[in-house]
Design an enzyme around this catalytic site. Structure first.
Site, mmCIF file in Angstrom:
data_model
loop_
_atom_site.group_PDB
_atom_site.id
_atom_site.type_symbol
_atom_site.label_atom_id
_atom_site.label_comp_id
_atom_site.label_asym_id
_atom_site.label_seq_id
_atom_site.Cartn_x
_atom_site.Cartn_y
_atom_site.Cartn_z
ATOM 1 N N PRO A 2 0.828 -1.213 0.000
ATOM 2 C CG PRO A 2 -0.814 -1.599 1.578
ATOM 3 C CD PRO A 2 0.498 -2.116 1.099
ATOM 4 C CD GLU A 3 3.645 2.819 -2.963
ATOM 5 O OE1 GLU A 3 4.116 3.597 -2.111
ATOM 6 O OE2 GLU A 3 4.352 1.978 -3.564
ATOM 7 C CG HIS A 90 -3.339 -14.432 7.373
ATOM 8 N ND1 HIS A 90 -2.277 -15.215 7.764
ATOM 9 C CD2 HIS A 90 -3.803 -14.967 6.204
ATOM 10 C CE1 HIS A 90 -2.094 -16.187 6.875
ATOM 11 N NE2 HIS A 90 -3.001 -16.057 5.934
ATOM 12 N NE ARG A 109 4.489 -11.145 1.012
ATOM 13 C CZ ARG A 109 5.181 -10.696 -0.033
ATOM 14 N NH1 ARG A 109 4.598 -9.885 -0.915
ATOM 15 N NH2 ARG A 109 6.440 -11.036 -0.194
#
Length: 270
Positions: A2-3, A90, A109
């Site tokens: 994500p930016e 997660h 991740r």
């Protein structure tokens, strides 16, 4: 990953549901994130979450006793759900509020982070050396030109350096340089002040447009099945290597700069 626009839209999405609410409990289901989640994060329990702000790609959850520093990493996503909602795979962090809602961090991740500081947050080691925010008045063409003097690195890697300016990720660097007609390989120190003065408003425009589009198209932050992430954008060059330039109709070239995909038009960008 994500930016800045995705992180800002995340902030806008969760803030109305949790700001001003008292944190009743913070649960860590898996502390093995990018850095181990410290026990100090629980110090915010019993205190009101005063506001949610953003610095670069870090979300800052501020209370009277300290600030939680949250980073989404490469795959993290946030959602606000009733506390009775079953955990998903997660879901590593839960912040429960007195009104029965829970903010959950889902991170397959585990490159995200949750840290805590009771000092001035700008002095934290992760934030202390960051450049200005790109959408503020501190980020100007004159500032960027002054920073670039003597720099031999490419203009693209220069504007992506968080010590120079935060949040100009790969997508937005490609797009802004195309709009400005600047070859991404050009040495930063050889770009004129006039061209920097043209580039900065285009960086701001590109980021602001992405945030605005995300605000209308990103999946619901209160949807149990929602997984906020990248939103659809009308990209001019990024991801379009080998395709036709939207301006001159020549073929766009794709190369690697700073080990990142770089797409540009050899005719329109000088």
């Amino acid at each position: 990953m994500p930016e800045l626009p995705e992180v800002e839209v995340s902030r806008l999405g969760i803030s109305p549901h949790i700001e001003g609410k008292v944190i009743s409990q913070l649960r860590v289901h898996d502390s093995r994130l990018r850095w181990p989640v410290p026990d100090q994060v629980k110090r915010v329990e019993g205190y009101q979450l005063q506001r949610v702000t953003r610095r670069a790609k870090y979300l800052l959850l501020e209370t009277a006793v300290g600030t939680l520093i949250l980073h989404l990493g490469m795959s993290g996503a946030l959602r606000v759900v009733p506390k009775t909602t079953s955990l998903k795979k997660h879901d590593h962090i839960e912040i429960e509020f007195e009104h029965g809602q829970v903010l959950r961090l889902n991170d397959p991740r585990r490159f995200g982070a949750l840290l805590y500081t009771d000092e001035t947050v700008d002095h934290h080691k992760l934030l202390a050396h960051l450049g200005p925010e790109p959408l503020t008045d501190a980020f100007t063409g004159d500032y960027l030109h002054n920073c670039s003097r003597g720099r031999t690195q490419s203009i693209k890697t220069f504007i992506m350096d968080n010590r120079v300016v935060v949040g100009v990720g790969n997508i937005y660097a490609n797009e802004a340089l195309f709009k400005a007609g600047i070859n991404p390989k050009r040495q930063a120190g050889k770009v004129s002040k006039k061209r920097f003065q043209e580039l900065v408003p285009l960086i701001k425009e590109t980021l602001a447009d992405a945030i605005q589009q995300g605000g209308t198209t990103l999946r619901d932050f209160t949807n149990v099945d929602g997984a906020p992430g990248y939103f659809a954008q009308k990209l001019l060059v990024y991801g379009r290597g080998g395709k036709r330039c939207r301006q001159c109709h020549g073929q766009l070239k794709e190369i690697r700069l700073g080990q990142r995909s770089t797409v540009y038009c050899t005719h329109c960008q000088r």
